[in-house]
Design an enzyme around this catalytic site. Structure first.
Site, PDB file in Angstrom:
ATOM      1  N   ILE A  86      17.588  90.676  53.906  1.00 52.76           N
ATOM      2  CA  ILE A  86      18.838  90.699  54.661  1.00 52.76           C
ATOM      3  C   ILE A  86      19.013  89.369  55.391  1.00 52.76           C
ATOM      4  O   ILE A  86      18.029  88.670  55.663  1.00 52.76           O
ATOM      5  CB  ILE A  86      18.864  91.888  55.658  1.00 52.76           C
ATOM      6  N   CYS A  87      20.273  89.021  55.672  1.00 52.77           N
ATOM      7  CA  CYS A  87      20.602  87.872  56.521  1.00 52.77           C
ATOM      8  C   CYS A  87      21.821  88.274  57.348  1.00 52.77           C
ATOM      9  O   CYS A  87      22.027  89.468  57.577  1.00 52.77           O
ATOM     10  CB  CYS A  87      20.859  86.619  55.682  1.00 52.77           C
ATOM     11  N   GLN A  88      22.625  87.338  57.767  1.00 52.57           N
ATOM     12  CA  GLN A  88      23.789  87.686  58.579  1.00 52.57           C
ATOM     13  C   GLN A  88      24.947  88.221  57.735  1.00 52.57           C
ATOM     14  O   GLN A  88      25.570  89.208  58.078  1.00 52.57           O
ATOM     15  CB  GLN A  88      24.256  86.480  59.406  1.00 52.57           C
ATOM     16  N   GLY A  90      24.879  88.005  53.890  1.00 55.06           N
ATOM     17  CA  GLY A  90      24.499  88.255  52.499  1.00 55.06           C
ATOM     18  C   GLY A  90      24.355  86.999  51.670  1.00 55.06           C
ATOM     19  O   GLY A  90      23.838  87.042  50.551  1.00 55.06           O
ATOM     20  N   MET A 115      23.685  91.654  58.246  1.00 54.96           N
ATOM     21  CA  MET A 115      23.750  92.193  59.603  1.00 54.96           C
ATOM     22  C   MET A 115      25.192  92.371  60.069  1.00 54.96           C
ATOM     23  O   MET A 115      25.458  93.208  60.929  1.00 54.96           O
ATOM     24  CB  MET A 115      22.975  91.308  60.569  1.00 54.96           C
TER      25      MET A 115
END
Length: 119
Positions: A86-88, A90, A115
């Site tokens: 996961i990141c902020q 995608g 996120m």
């Protein structure tokens, strides 16, 4: 001359679109799907955002390995277990998934929307 300009434009569009498409062999899940899969012992959860982003808001069970550090941290990951990334938004997680795939990891999942989609 116009054909050359159109050709260059078409090539640029191709690479932009190609870079956004999911990589073959990498699963995509929603944050709703992620909620159902959290805390499984046979999975590894990686957050590739910066330490500052991770400190402000993170999901319990995720390990913070910033994207820039990921190539140097591969030895700490198991190729036997699924990796959920996961990141902020995608985008960075998609890059991380492609890197993992190139390094021989087979069971890789990207969280769509990152996120920003987590509630």
């Amino acid at each position: 001359m116009d054909y050359l300009i159109y050709g260059i434009f078409a090539l640029i569009i191709f690479f932009l679109v190609h870079g956004m498409l999911p990589t073959k062999g990498i699963k995509q899940i929603s944050t709703l799907d992620l909620k159902q899969q959290l805390n499984h012992r046979n999975k590894q959860y990686i957050d590739v955002r910066t330490p500052g982003e991770f400190k402000v808001n993170s999901i319990r069970g995720f390990q913070n390995i910033p994207l820039q550090q990921l190539p140097n941290k591969l030895d700490g990951l198991s190729k036997e277990k699924e990796i959920i990334v996961i990141c902020q938004s995608g985008m960075r997680s998609s890059k991380a998934c492609r890197l993992l795939k190139k390094q021989g990891f087979q069971n890789i999942t990207n969280v769509k929307g990152g996120m920003s989609a987590w509630s």
